[in-house]
Design a protein around this motif. Structure first.
Motif, PDB file in Angstrom:
ATOM      1  N   LEU A 278       0.807  -1.220   0.000  1.00  0.00           N
ATOM      2  CA  LEU A 278       0.000   0.000   0.000  1.00  0.00           C
ATOM      3  C   LEU A 278       0.840   1.269   0.000  1.00  0.00           C
ATOM      4  CD1 LEU A 278      -2.722  -0.976   2.659  1.00  0.00           C
ATOM      5  CD2 LEU A 278      -2.971  -0.992   0.161  1.00  0.00           C
TER       6      LEU A 278
ATOM      7  N   SER B  10       2.973   2.681  -1.914  1.00  0.00           N
ATOM      8  CA  SER B  10       3.131   3.512  -3.112  1.00  0.00           C
ATOM      9  C   SER B  10       1.885   4.318  -3.433  1.00  0.00           C
ATOM     10  CB  SER B  10       3.485   2.623  -4.313  1.00  0.00           C
ATOM     11  OG  SER B  10       2.458   1.669  -4.532  1.00  0.00           O
ATOM     12  N   GLY B  11       0.778   4.002  -2.832  1.00  0.00           N
ATOM     13  CA  GLY B  11      -0.455   4.694  -3.204  1.00  0.00           C
ATOM     14  C   GLY B  11      -1.114   5.469  -2.090  1.00  0.00           C
ATOM     15  N   LEU B  12      -0.623   5.319  -0.838  1.00  0.00           N
ATOM     16  CA  LEU B  12      -1.274   5.990   0.286  1.00  0.00           C
ATOM     17  C   LEU B  12      -0.282   6.883   1.015  1.00  0.00           C
ATOM     18  CD1 LEU B  12      -3.356   3.048   1.840  1.00  0.00           C
ATOM     19  CD2 LEU B  12      -4.215   4.933   0.439  1.00  0.00           C
TER      20      LEU B  12
END
Length: 471
Positions: A230, A232-234
């Protein structure tokens, strides 16, 4: 650890042990009374009190219950603890004291999960239980264990030996779950650090302890893997509470697994714990029946046929109309070739079985014929019902012998027409003998002209006529 099985039923796990007789019994041999749940059952052989083995031999292996551990952690208590950790990661000040208090509460809760699962409790501890009672010092005891483990690794690094380093690392990874289990059970740092106490846990589980360690290692790494996927996106502000929540959730799953492992291997660890579902007790009548049947079977397998008969006889004095007891008593008498006693018992058993289970009564009659070839019940209705059951089993000759000359043997029986119609069908349908069937139908017409069965008689006569024409 291999499971101990019932001495008399090799497929059933043992739950009771008689020390004098050196016999293990399963629930199949030792029923419990619902009216006296506190009563300790006795040995069927020596009547001495039995030792309860708990669920040591009935517990399901922990590796078969892995999905249940994940479901267990979805209860309100574990989710509330995980949510508390997530909120703390967002809003709690950077105070060492506050974080020590929080970790003390979380550690206390995790250890309560181990303790609850070691008792096979399906309900997880509540969030409030983490704030009350004893156990807050477990965090500091656990902290000492971690510090000593890191110190051992530090010393291994100082020796500048990669082999020694990995040996110490693997040793600590293998010993840590057993140490945590010891701390959860005994609540003392000495037990958690004692090689003997920790080794007892490992020895109790044997090679299966490696399976436990493998699953625990995977669960321990799971939050990190999820966060890595997670990351890389949060943003960090979201990742922190997610990581804290996952730490709480997977921590409960791990502790539930370790606790259940204690429950599974309780005997080797010196505990006697019953399953939460317990051993279902039976109402008085069912309990007495099962106890008598089980004791009779045990004594019979021990070669004590006389005592087996006496056990059933005494039970029948209390419950004379119990079908299962009468059936077993008949089978035993017949198996022992006790001719006279078996035939006397049939005077009571046959009417009872005929009313409740005609197929069972038909078997008893066939047994009786082996002891006395011309055996006949002394009741017309029983003869008729048994004949019907025998015809369904294609025992036509035996059935017809029960109905032969029924009007002469029982002149006052009001259902002669019905019985002879049954006999006619037996001759025609089972034996293909048309003439005897016709004679019986003619007898019904002549002797019982007002019978409500005359329409059935006419139908069967027409069928016989067609059969005669074809032949």
């Amino acid at each position: 650890m291999d499971k101990t099985l019932c001495h008399y039923h090799s497929a059933q796990p043992a739950t009771w042990h008689c020390v004098p007789c050196q016999r293990f019994y399963g629930d199949c041999c030792i029923p419990l009374s619902a009216d006296a749940p506190e009563h300790t059952p006795t040995c069927p052989l020596c009547s001495g009190k039995l030792d309860f083995l708990g669920a040591a031999n009935t517990a399901q292996p922990f590796w078969e219950r892995i999905p249940r551990f994940f479901v267990y952690a979805l209860q309100s208590g574990p989710l509330a603890v995980s949510a508390l950790l997530a909120l703390a990661s967002l809003f709690m000040p950077n105070s060492i004291l506050l974080w020590l208090i929080l970790f003390s509460i979380a550690t206390k809760y995790f250890y309560s999960v181990i303790e609850a699962n070691s008792q096979a409790e399906s309900q997880a501890p509540s969030l409030l239980s983490a704030f009350s009672g004893d156990g807050f010092g477990l965090f500091f005891k656990q902290l000492v264990i971690f510090i000593l483990a890191f110190a051992a690794l530090w010393l291994a690094v100082d020796f500048d030996s990669e082999a020694l380093y990995w040996a110490v690392t693997l040793g600590l990874l293998l010993a840590l779950p057993a140490s945590i289990i010891r701390l959860a059970l005994d609540k003392t740092l000495g037990s958690a650090l004692s090689p003997d106490e920790v080794g007892q846990v490992i020895k109790a589980m044997g090679w299966r302890y490696l399976i436990l360690c493998a699953f625990l290692f995977i669960l321990w790494q799971s939050p990190s893997w999820v966060i890595y996927m997670l990351s890389s996106g949060l943003p960090r502000v979201v990742l922190m509470p997610v990581a804290a929540f996952l730490f709480g959730y997977f921590g409960v799953v791990m502790c539930a697994m370790m606790g259940y492992a204690v429950f599974q291997y309780q005997a080797a660890l010196g505990y006697v714990i019953a399953d939460e579902e317990g051993h279902a007790g039976f109402p008085e009548g069912e309990y007495l029946r099962r106890r008598a049947l089980a004791e009779a079977e045990v004594r019979l397998k021990e070669g004590q046929s006389g005592q087996a008969l006496e056990t059933l006889r005494m039970a029948l004095e209390r419950m004379p109309d119990d079908l299962k007891l009468n059936e077993r008593f008949h089978q035993l008498l017949y198996g022992l070739n006790a001719r006279d006693r078996c035939l006397r018992h049939l005077q009571h058993y046959l009417p009872l079985a005929t009313r409740s289970n005609p197929a069972l009564a038909a078997t008893a009659l066939l047994n009786a014929r082996q002891l006395q070839a011309d055996f006949l019940p002394d009741d017309a209705l029983i003869c008729e019902k048994l004949a019907e059951a025998l015809l369904m089993r294609h025992k036509t000759h035996e059935a017809l012998s029960l109905l032969r000359n029924l009007h002469q043997r029982f002149p006052d029986y009001p259902h002669i027409a019905r019985a002879y119609l049954l006999a006619a069908r037996g001759f025609a349908e089972n034996l293909g003998q048309v003439e005897p069937a016709r004679k019986l139908l003619a007898f019904i017409r002549a002797r019982y002209p007002q019978s409500p069965l005359l329409d059935d008689v006419a139908t069967l006569e027409a069928t016989l006529t067609r059969l005669a024409e074809r032949s």
